[in-house]
Design a protein around this motif. Structure first.
Motif, mmCIF file in Angstrom:
data_model
loop_
_atom_site.group_PDB
_atom_site.id
_atom_site.type_symbol
_atom_site.label_atom_id
_atom_site.label_comp_id
_atom_site.label_asym_id
_atom_site.label_seq_id
_atom_site.Cartn_x
_atom_site.Cartn_y
_atom_site.Cartn_z
ATOM 1 N N PHE A 96 0.830 -1.199 0.000
ATOM 2 C CA PHE A 96 0.000 0.000 0.000
ATOM 3 C C PHE A 96 0.865 1.249 0.000
ATOM 4 N N THR A 97 0.471 2.234 -0.800
ATOM 5 C CA THR A 97 1.081 3.560 -0.787
ATOM 6 C C THR A 97 -0.040 4.588 -0.721
ATOM 7 N N CYS A 98 0.094 5.577 0.175
ATOM 8 C CA CYS A 98 -0.909 6.644 0.261
ATOM 9 C C CYS A 98 -1.058 7.315 -1.105
ATOM 10 N N PRO A 99 -2.290 7.592 -1.515
ATOM 11 C CA PRO A 99 -2.502 8.237 -2.821
ATOM 12 C C PRO A 99 -2.239 9.748 -2.772
ATOM 13 N N PHE A 100 -2.112 10.330 -3.942
ATOM 14 C CA PHE A 100 -2.064 11.789 -4.111
ATOM 15 C C PHE A 100 -0.931 12.450 -3.335
ATOM 16 N N ASP A 101 0.237 11.813 -3.290
ATOM 17 C CA ASP A 101 1.406 12.392 -2.619
ATOM 18 C C ASP A 101 1.157 12.677 -1.139
ATOM 19 N N SER A 102 0.336 11.848 -0.519
ATOM 20 C CA SER A 102 0.062 12.046 0.908
ATOM 21 C C SER A 102 0.983 11.192 1.768
ATOM 22 N N ILE A 103 0.917 11.427 3.077
ATOM 23 C CA ILE A 103 1.824 10.825 4.059
ATOM 24 C C ILE A 103 0.986 10.102 5.116
ATOM 25 N N VAL A 104 1.479 8.976 5.637
ATOM 26 C CA VAL A 104 0.752 8.206 6.649
ATOM 27 C C VAL A 104 0.771 8.963 7.982
ATOM 28 N N THR A 105 -0.421 9.212 8.499
ATOM 29 C CA THR A 105 -0.552 9.893 9.794
ATOM 30 C C THR A 105 -1.366 9.075 10.794
ATOM 31 N N GLY A 106 -1.847 7.923 10.362
ATOM 32 C CA GLY A 106 -2.609 7.079 11.277
ATOM 33 C C GLY A 106 -2.793 5.677 10.728
ATOM 34 N N VAL A 107 -3.121 4.746 11.635
ATOM 35 C CA VAL A 107 -3.384 3.359 11.255
ATOM 36 C C VAL A 107 -4.562 2.829 12.066
ATOM 37 N N GLU A 108 -5.263 1.896 11.467
ATOM 38 C CA GLU A 108 -6.338 1.197 12.153
ATOM 39 C C GLU A 108 -6.292 -0.258 11.713
ATOM 40 N N ALA A 109 -6.548 -1.174 12.647
ATOM 41 C CA ALA A 109 -6.577 -2.596 12.316
ATOM 42 C C ALA A 109 -7.416 -3.344 13.340
ATOM 43 N N TYR A 110 -8.084 -4.388 12.876
ATOM 44 C CA TYR A 110 -8.774 -5.270 13.816
ATOM 45 C C TYR A 110 -8.229 -6.681 13.659
ATOM 46 N N HIS A 111 -8.310 -7.447 14.734
ATOM 47 C CA HIS A 111 -7.748 -8.792 14.785
ATOM 48 C C HIS A 111 -8.851 -9.840 14.726
ATOM 49 N N SER A 112 -8.592 -10.933 14.000
ATOM 50 C CA SER A 112 -9.485 -12.085 13.952
ATOM 51 C C SER A 112 -8.793 -13.260 14.632
ATOM 52 N N ASN A 113 -9.399 -13.802 15.676
ATOM 53 C CA ASN A 113 -8.827 -14.982 16.322
ATOM 54 C C ASN A 113 -8.917 -16.215 15.422
ATOM 55 N N TYR A 114 -9.917 -16.269 14.551
ATOM 56 C CA TYR A 114 -10.046 -17.395 13.642
ATOM 57 C C TYR A 114 -8.853 -17.443 12.687
ATOM 58 N N TYR A 115 -8.514 -16.313 12.070
ATOM 59 C CA TYR A 115 -7.401 -16.245 11.126
ATOM 60 C C TYR A 115 -6.069 -15.938 11.795
ATOM 61 N N GLU A 116 -6.118 -15.444 13.041
ATOM 62 C CA GLU A 116 -4.917 -14.961 13.739
ATOM 63 C C GLU A 116 -4.162 -13.967 12.853
ATOM 64 N N ASP A 117 -4.910 -12.989 12.365
ATOM 65 C CA ASP A 117 -4.355 -11.963 11.487
ATOM 66 C C ASP A 117 -5.169 -10.687 11.674
ATOM 67 N N ARG A 118 -4.718 -9.619 11.015
ATOM 68 C CA ARG A 118 -5.385 -8.323 11.079
ATOM 69 C C ARG A 118 -5.668 -7.800 9.677
ATOM 70 N N ARG A 119 -6.733 -6.999 9.587
ATOM 71 C CA ARG A 119 -7.003 -6.181 8.401
ATOM 72 C C ARG A 119 -6.602 -4.755 8.750
ATOM 73 N N TRP A 120 -6.018 -4.052 7.770
ATOM 74 C CA TRP A 120 -5.406 -2.742 8.006
ATOM 75 C C TRP A 120 -6.026 -1.645 7.158
ATOM 76 N N LYS A 121 -6.140 -0.455 7.764
ATOM 77 C CA LYS A 121 -6.498 0.802 7.101
ATOM 78 C C LYS A 121 -5.410 1.813 7.429
ATOM 79 N N PHE A 122 -5.283 2.835 6.589
ATOM 80 C CA PHE A 122 -4.309 3.896 6.829
ATOM 81 C C PHE A 122 -4.973 5.263 6.695
ATOM 82 N N TYR A 123 -4.493 6.207 7.490
ATOM 83 C CA TYR A 123 -4.961 7.585 7.454
ATOM 84 C C TYR A 123 -3.871 8.393 6.764
ATOM 85 N N CYS A 124 -4.195 8.981 5.619
ATOM 86 C CA CYS A 124 -3.209 9.675 4.789
ATOM 87 C C CYS A 124 -3.552 11.155 4.702
#
Length: 184
Positions: A96-124
């Motif tokens: 993932f790369t922030c669009p439009f020449d933006s910079i990462v200023t935040g992150v969000e993720a939730y965890h699944s015990n079934y998959y033992e993994d996370r899904r990720w979002k970014f604040y740009c």
């Protein structure tokens, strides 16, 4: 029993010794983690700031990571910001790369015990007339199940992340993209 353990840590700290770490404990002195194991990660830098460092500790019992982020002053004008959609599904590799020449200023993720993994979002975030130039990717910063800490190089900004998940280790390896900012 927990009170006794805390008292022993306090006494040991006064004496200059720290008790041995057990296999199910994570101790990182004076460190504030953004999340607890299996809980949501939600972090945003204050206005005018962007993420300057990322730290993370894996725990095999929980098959999850603790996360911490630090910020640095970046923008001289009020930036325009937006959250992305989730950039991955469970167990999926992403780049993932922030669009439009933006910079990462935040992150969000939730965890699944079934998959033992996370899904990720970014604040740009971005300001007008600033473009990302001279962009580079780090190598992978961690081995599976290991702690890592990374600081964005001086005069550059975090703009992206790439990660893949391994079902045997139930963990992810991480690398990050960083760029300079120049007028455009």
């Amino acid at each position: 029993m927990r009170t006794l353990g805390l008292l022993l840590i306090l006494i040991a700290g006064i004496q200059g010794e720290i008790p041995a770490q057990t296999s199910n404990e994570i101790r990182h002195p004076d460190h504030r983690w953004v999340n607890e194991f299996d809980d949501k990660v939600l972090f945003t830098c204050p206005t005018f700031n962007t993420i300057v460092s990322v730290s993370s500790q894996h725990h095999s019992y929980h098959e999850d990571r603790l996360w911490d982020f630090k910020c640095k002053s970046t923008f001289n004008a009020l930036p325009a910001c937006a959250w992305t959609n989730y950039v991955n599904t469970m167990d999926e590799e992403f780049s993932f790369t922030c669009p439009f020449d933006s910079i990462v200023t935040g992150v969000e993720a939730y965890h699944s015990n079934y998959y033992e993994d996370r899904r990720w979002k970014f604040y740009c975030c971005r300001v007008k007339n600033s473009c990302n130039k001279n962009c580079f990717w780090t190598d992978y910063l961690n081995l599976f199940d290991d702690y890592f800490s990374w600081v964005v190089p001086n005069a550059t900004y975090l703009v992206g992340a790439s990660s893949y998940h391994d079902n045997y280790h139930e963990d992810r390896r991480w690398k990050y993209q960083y760029c300079t900012q120049q007028p455009c």
